[in-house]
Scaffold this motif. Structure first.
Motif, PDB file in Angstrom:
ATOM      1  N   GLY A 134       0.792  -1.230   0.000  1.00 18.22           N
ATOM      2  CA  GLY A 134       0.000   0.000   0.000  1.00 18.22           C
ATOM      3  C   GLY A 134       0.819   1.271   0.000  1.00 18.22           C
ATOM      4  N   ALA A 135       2.137   1.165  -0.166  1.00 16.33           N
ATOM      5  CA  ALA A 135       2.982   2.364  -0.154  1.00 16.33           C
ATOM      6  C   ALA A 135       2.807   3.198  -1.413  1.00 16.33           C
ATOM      7  CB  ALA A 135       4.446   1.963   0.002  1.00 16.33           C
ATOM      8  N   LYS A 138       3.631   1.691  -4.629  1.00 18.30           N
ATOM      9  CA  LYS A 138       4.625   1.208  -5.598  1.00 18.30           C
ATOM     10  C   LYS A 138       3.996   1.049  -6.990  1.00 18.30           C
ATOM     11  CE  LYS A 138       5.429  -2.568  -3.210  1.00 18.30           C
ATOM     12  NZ  LYS A 138       4.482  -2.385  -2.097  1.00 18.30           N
ATOM     13  N   GLY A 139       2.861   0.375  -7.023  1.00 17.01           N
ATOM     14  CA  GLY A 139       2.198   0.134  -8.309  1.00 17.01           C
ATOM     15  C   GLY A 139       1.713   1.419  -8.956  1.00 17.01           C
ATOM     16  N   THR A 140       1.228   2.346  -8.139  1.00 22.43           N
ATOM     17  CA  THR A 140       0.699   3.616  -8.655  1.00 22.43           C
ATOM     18  C   THR A 140       1.825   4.450  -9.264  1.00 22.43           C
ATOM     19  OG1 THR A 140      -1.049   3.549  -7.002  1.00 22.43           O
ATOM     20  CG2 THR A 140      -0.577   5.703  -7.979  1.00 22.43           C
ATOM     21  N   GLY A 194       3.262  -9.339  -7.887  1.00 23.52           N
ATOM     22  CA  GLY A 194       1.875  -9.469  -7.409  1.00 23.52           C
ATOM     23  C   GLY A 194       0.905  -9.483  -8.582  1.00 23.52           C
ATOM     24  N   ARG A 246      -1.635 -12.370  -9.586  1.00 23.12           N
ATOM     25  CA  ARG A 246      -3.095 -12.130  -9.670  1.00 23.12           C
ATOM     26  C   ARG A 246      -3.641 -12.573 -11.030  1.00 23.12           C
ATOM     27  NH1 ARG A 246      -1.717  -8.159  -6.230  1.00 23.12           N
ATOM     28  NH2 ARG A 246      -1.079  -6.680  -7.813  1.00 23.12           N
ATOM     29  N   MET A 276      -1.770 -15.844  -1.078  1.00 26.61           N
ATOM     30  CA  MET A 276      -1.958 -14.403  -1.279  1.00 26.61           C
ATOM     31  C   MET A 276      -3.116 -13.876  -0.450  1.00 26.61           C
ATOM     32  SD  MET A 276      -1.379 -14.032  -5.336  1.00 26.61           S
ATOM     33  CE  MET A 276      -1.404 -12.244  -5.397  1.00 26.61           C
ATOM     34  N   LYS A 304       0.352 -13.845   3.009  1.00 24.18           N
ATOM     35  CA  LYS A 304       1.706 -14.414   3.168  1.00 24.18           C
ATOM     36  C   LYS A 304       2.475 -14.326   1.854  1.00 24.18           C
ATOM     37  CE  LYS A 304      -0.032 -17.751   6.484  1.00 24.18           C
ATOM     38  NZ  LYS A 304      -0.484 -19.137   6.583  1.00 24.18           N
ATOM     39  N   PHE A 315       9.409  -7.134  -6.037  1.00 26.12           N
ATOM     40  CA  PHE A 315      10.461  -8.153  -6.040  1.00 26.12           C
ATOM     41  C   PHE A 315      11.800  -7.432  -6.039  1.00 26.12           C
ATOM     42  CE2 PHE A 315      13.677 -10.881  -7.831  1.00 26.12           C
ATOM     43  CZ  PHE A 315      13.379 -12.137  -7.340  1.00 26.12           C
ATOM     44  N   ARG A 349      -4.534   3.938   2.598  1.00 31.86           N
ATOM     45  CA  ARG A 349      -4.458   3.629   1.163  1.00 31.86           C
ATOM     46  C   ARG A 349      -5.066   2.262   0.846  1.00 31.86           C
ATOM     47  NH1 ARG A 349       1.280   6.324  -0.657  1.00 31.86           N
ATOM     48  NH2 ARG A 349       0.652   8.432  -0.089  1.00 31.86           N
ATOM     49  N   PHE A 358      -7.138   2.305  -8.382  1.00 31.43           N
ATOM     50  CA  PHE A 358      -7.921   3.491  -8.013  1.00 31.43           C
ATOM     51  C   PHE A 358      -7.995   3.557  -6.493  1.00 31.43           C
ATOM     52  CE2 PHE A 358      -9.463   2.229 -12.206  1.00 31.43           C
ATOM     53  CZ  PHE A 358      -9.511   3.434 -12.877  1.00 31.43           C
ATOM     54  N   ARG A 391      -9.445  -5.936  -3.934  1.00 28.53           N
ATOM     55  CA  ARG A 391      -8.575  -7.118  -3.935  1.00 28.53           C
ATOM     56  C   ARG A 391      -8.876  -8.014  -2.735  1.00 28.53           C
ATOM     57  NH1 ARG A 391      -2.395  -5.245  -5.094  1.00 28.53           N
ATOM     58  NH2 ARG A 391      -2.051  -6.597  -3.311  1.00 28.53           N
ATOM     59  N   ASP A 404      -6.888  -9.616  -0.939  1.00 30.57           N
ATOM     60  CA  ASP A 404      -5.945  -9.446   0.174  1.00 30.57           C
ATOM     61  C   ASP A 404      -6.031  -8.047   0.792  1.00 30.57           C
ATOM     62  OD1 ASP A 404      -4.763  -8.172  -1.971  1.00 30.57           O
ATOM     63  OD2 ASP A 404      -2.771  -9.033  -1.682  1.00 30.57           O
ATOM     64  N   ARG A 435       0.131  -8.802   6.044  1.00 30.16           N
ATOM     65  CA  ARG A 435       1.100  -8.324   5.055  1.00 30.16           C
ATOM     66  C   ARG A 435       2.086  -7.338   5.682  1.00 30.16           C
ATOM     67  NH1 ARG A 435      -3.090  -6.330   1.114  1.00 30.16           N
ATOM     68  NH2 ARG A 435      -1.440  -5.422  -0.148  1.00 30.16           N
ATOM     69  N   PRO A 488       3.113  11.908   0.492  1.00 26.33           N
ATOM     70  CA  PRO A 488       2.236  12.905  -0.147  1.00 26.33           C
ATOM     71  C   PRO A 488       1.341  12.326  -1.241  1.00 26.33           C
ATOM     72  CG  PRO A 488       4.572  13.480  -0.418  1.00 26.33           C
ATOM     73  CD  PRO A 488       4.525  12.127   0.185  1.00 26.33           C
TER      74      PRO A 488
END
Ligand code: AP5
Ligand code: MG
Length: 211
Positions: free
Chosen positions: A10-11, A13-15, A32, A36, A53, A57, A86, A118, A132, A155, A157, A166, A194
């Motif tokens: 949730g940091a 990373k993907g966004t 991930g 998925r 998942m 874990k 990863f 988040r 989103f 999701r 998870d 997680r 931010p």
């Protein structure tokens, strides 16, 4: 440019990876996301990893390393990539060093309180995987992806119990990578708290790119 995005669930990373792909012109590889897609396709890999998942874990190192090794042998990543999610354990990082070089590791610095907000509001497109948020980044039409028209869902998870798990797994198994990469002189700390526009600026600054 070969980059690793390292940070708690949730940091963001993907966004940020979606934006960084445009900035750097290299593909994002999200383990991930690959898992998925395998779950959605009900492939043997998907059947194997679904329960792991959902419980928050980690998939075993052997499976994950083999998957990334195969992906990094493909043509489109020879000039670079963004590894999102990863490595997540020291053995994964050691294995990666055996089959690829790494230029920089971006450490997403954010407190647990930010992560909980988040993940609690995350909504994801089932088709293209776009992230989103129910408050910060709503789809224009509720439940429908702006980019591909796919269904927007929560999701499996992102249930409260899996989120806690997680975070525990992150602290125990992934956070040690901060020291591992810092010692190698590859770590760049980035304030990930931010809103996304500011994060893009923070990312460019830590990378030494024009803002
Ligand atoms: P993975 O998919 O990698 O999940 P994760 O690391 O838990 O990270 P998330 O995807 O939850 O968070 P994110 O940092 O990408 O945040 P996002 O951009 O979505 O892995 C899932 C599972 O797969 C693992 O639990 C494990 O089982 C398995 N797995 C994967 N890799 C593995 C590996 N290497 N080894 C073993 N197992 C592995 O953002 C979150 C929300 O916040 C979104 O709603 C977004 O819109 C919003 N948001 C993002 N940035 C901002 C911002 N700046 N301001 C406001 N809102 C924002
Ligand atoms: Mg992600």
């Amino acid at each position: 440019m070969k980059l690793i995005f390292l940070g708690p669930p949730g940091a963001g990373k993907g966004t940020l990876a979606v934006k960084a792909v445009e900035i750097l012109g290299v593909p994002q590889i999200s383990t991930g996301g690959i898992f998925r897609a395998a779950v959605a396709a009900q492939s043997p890999l998907g059947i194997k990893v679904k329960e792991i998942m959902d419980a928050g874990k980690l998939v075993d190192d052997e499976t994950t390393i083999a998957l990334v090794k195969e992906r990094l042998a493909m043509d489109d990543v020879q000039k670079g990539y963004i590894l999102d999610g990863f490595p997540r354990t020291i053995p994964q990082a050691q294995a990666l060093a055996g089959f690829s070089t790494v230029d920089k590791v971006i450490n997403f610095d954010i407190p647990d309180s930010g992560v909980l907000v988040r993940l609690g509001g995350r909504r994801v497109c089932r088709k293209c995987g776009f992230n989103f948020h129910a408050v910060f980044n709503k789809p224009k039409q509720e439940g429908i992806c702006d980019h591909c028209g796919g269904e927007v869902y929560i999701r499996d998870d992102d249930q409260a119990s899996a989120i806690q798990k997680r975070l525990e797994v992150y602290r125990a198994q992934t956070a040690p990578l901060i020291g591992y990469y810092r010692e190698k002189g590859l770590l760049l700390d980035m304030d990930a708290s931010p809103m996304i526009d500011e994060i893009v600026i923070n990312f460019k600054k830590v990378m030494g790119l024009a803002v």
